[in-house]
Design a protein around this motif. Sequence first.
Motif, PDB file in Angstrom:
ATOM      1  N   LYS A   1      -5.637   8.409   3.960  1.00 52.90           N
ATOM      2  CA  LYS A   1      -6.316   7.452   3.098  1.00 52.90           C
ATOM      3  C   LYS A   1      -5.945   6.014   3.448  1.00 52.90           C
ATOM      4  O   LYS A   1      -6.813   5.131   3.509  1.00 52.90           O
ATOM      5  N   VAL A   2      -4.667   5.773   3.676  1.00 54.25           N
ATOM      6  CA  VAL A   2      -4.231   4.414   4.011  1.00 54.25           C
ATOM      7  C   VAL A   2      -4.780   4.006   5.374  1.00 54.25           C
ATOM      8  O   VAL A   2      -5.244   2.875   5.557  1.00 54.25           O
TER       9      VAL A   2
ATOM     10  N   GLU B   1       0.852  -1.192   0.000  1.00 51.61           N
ATOM     11  CA  GLU B   1       0.000   0.000   0.000  1.00 51.61           C
ATOM     12  C   GLU B   1       0.883   1.235   0.000  1.00 51.61           C
ATOM     13  O   GLU B   1       2.003   1.226   0.535  1.00 51.61           O
ATOM     14  N   HIS B   2       0.351   2.310  -0.579  1.00 52.87           N
ATOM     15  CA  HIS B   2       1.119   3.551  -0.683  1.00 52.87           C
ATOM     16  C   HIS B   2       0.153   4.686  -0.934  1.00 52.87           C
ATOM     17  O   HIS B   2      -0.730   4.592  -1.789  1.00 52.87           O
ATOM     18  N   GLY B   3       0.287   5.757  -0.179  1.00 50.63           N
ATOM     19  CA  GLY B   3      -0.580   6.914  -0.404  1.00 50.63           C
ATOM     20  C   GLY B   3      -0.543   7.878   0.764  1.00 50.63           C
ATOM     21  O   GLY B   3       0.285   7.760   1.676  1.00 50.63           O
ATOM     22  N   GLU B   4      -1.439   8.845   0.728  1.00 50.73           N
ATOM     23  CA  GLU B   4      -1.555   9.783   1.829  1.00 50.73           C
ATOM     24  C   GLU B   4      -1.929   9.023   3.097  1.00 50.73           C
ATOM     25  O   GLU B   4      -2.698   8.061   3.055  1.00 50.73           O
TER      26      GLU B   4
ATOM     27  N   THR C   1      -1.254  -4.183   6.367  1.00 57.56           N
ATOM     28  CA  THR C   1      -1.602  -2.858   6.878  1.00 57.56           C
ATOM     29  C   THR C   1      -2.647  -2.969   7.981  1.00 57.56           C
ATOM     30  O   THR C   1      -2.550  -2.287   9.015  1.00 57.56           O
ATOM     31  N   GLN C   2      -3.622  -3.800   7.786  1.00 64.15           N
ATOM     32  CA  GLN C   2      -4.663  -3.984   8.794  1.00 64.15           C
ATOM     33  C   GLN C   2      -4.075  -4.515  10.093  1.00 64.15           C
ATOM     34  O   GLN C   2      -4.467  -4.085  11.187  1.00 64.15           O
ATOM     35  N   ALA C   3      -3.095  -5.408  10.000  1.00 61.76           N
ATOM     36  CA  ALA C   3      -2.456  -5.941  11.202  1.00 61.76           C
ATOM     37  C   ALA C   3      -1.648  -4.871  11.921  1.00 61.76           C
ATOM     38  O   ALA C   3      -1.651  -4.794  13.156  1.00 61.76           O
TER      39      ALA C   3
END
Length: 392
Positions: A267-268, A261-264, A277-279
Motif C-alpha cells: 500500500k505504501v 507514513e505507515h502501513g502494509e 516516501t516519494q523521494a
Amino acid sequence: MALSITARQSLHSPAVQETQARTLHRASPTAANDTATARGAVAFRNVGKTYQSSGRSVQALADISLEISPGSIFGIIGRSGAGKSSLLRTINRLEQPTQGQVLVDEIDIATLDDAQLVDLRRRIGMIFQHFNLLSAKTVYDNIALPLRVAGVAKAQIDIRVRELLALVGLQDKADVYPSRLSGGQKQRVGIARALASGPEILLCDEATSALDPETTHAILQLLRDINRQLGITIILITHEMSVIREIADQVLVLEQGRIVEHGEVWKVFGNPTHAATQALLAPLQHGLPDDLQQSLLNDKPAGRTSRVLQLIYRGADGLEPDFPRIAEALGGKVRLLHGGVDRIQGHTQGQLLIALQSTANAADWTTLTQGPQAIAHDIKELGYLAEPDYLH
C-alpha cells in the motif's frame, strides 16, 4: 522472558527440525501460568527522544506511536538523520526515551531493573551494518561469545554453535578468522551470533548496506527463512526501499523524527502520499528515459504521431496490465516504450509508458481508471512522439 537452555537445545535439535516447523517456546521463571501466546510484540506509546548537543536541544523522535506484531518483519526507513537508529535502539534500551513508553510483550521496559534488563537483551538479538566481529576470535568463538557470557556449559555451547553454523550455511568456517571471510559471510556470522541465545526479536541496523546486491539478496533470503522457521520478530532499519520491498510485511517512514507514513508495504509503495516516501521510492520508479524525454513533444506535430501515455498500477483491486484489453479500450495500436511492474505481497505495482497510435482526440482518461472498465489505476498523457516510417 528468558529462554531456558533445555528449551533451546530441544527446539533447535535436528530431530525437531525434521518433524515440525521450528517455533520458539519461552518458559518464564517468574510467571506462574505461562501461556503459548506468541512473544516478540513491540509497541511504542507517544515516544519522544531529545538529545543535548552544544548547549541546545535536538529532537530525534517525536510522538511515535505504533505496534509491531509478533512474528512479523517490520521495516523502518528514512533519510539520514530521520531518527531510524534512535528508534531502533529504544527497543533494547540502548537509548532511553525522553518521553513515552516502549513496551515488549506489554511490559514497559523502562520499569525493568538491571537483572531484568539483562534478560530483556538476551531476548533481543542485534546485527549491525559493519558486522562488529572480534577479529582475534574464530567464527566459532564469535558465535559462542554470548553463550559463554551467559554461563552456558561448554557441551551445550558446542551443540548450539554447530546448529547455528548449519542454519547460516557456514559449517566449514568454524575455525576461520573474520579477516578470511567475505562481507556476506561476516554478516552470516553476525546473524548466527545474534541468534545464539534464542531471541524473540531480531534488530537489524542497516544490515545489508555494506553488501553488494547479490549478497544483499542472499542475506535477506536468510532473514526471511529465519523469520518463517523460528517465528522471530524482525525489525530492520534501512535507507534502501528495495530492501523493504523484498522482505518486509509493514513499513514505517520517518522524516525528521516523525512518522509520515505507515502501513502494509504494497500500500505504501503503491500510493505514497508524503514527499519523503516519494523521494525514497524514486530510484525504483521506471521514469521516462532521457532519449524519450528529448523526443517528446508537447504539441501534436504534422505527420504520423503517437500519443505517449503513462499507465500506473498501484496494486489494488487485482488490476494488472492486459495489453489486448488496453488496446481495445484506447481504440488504437499500442506500443510499449518503457516501464515495468513488480509484485509486492501478491499485488501488481508499477507503471508502463506506451505509445498510442490513434486518430481519436484526447480523451478523459479517468473513465478508464474506475470500475470494471478500468485498464489502470491512473493514466497520464505525457505528450507526442513522431513515429518512424518503419512502424507503418
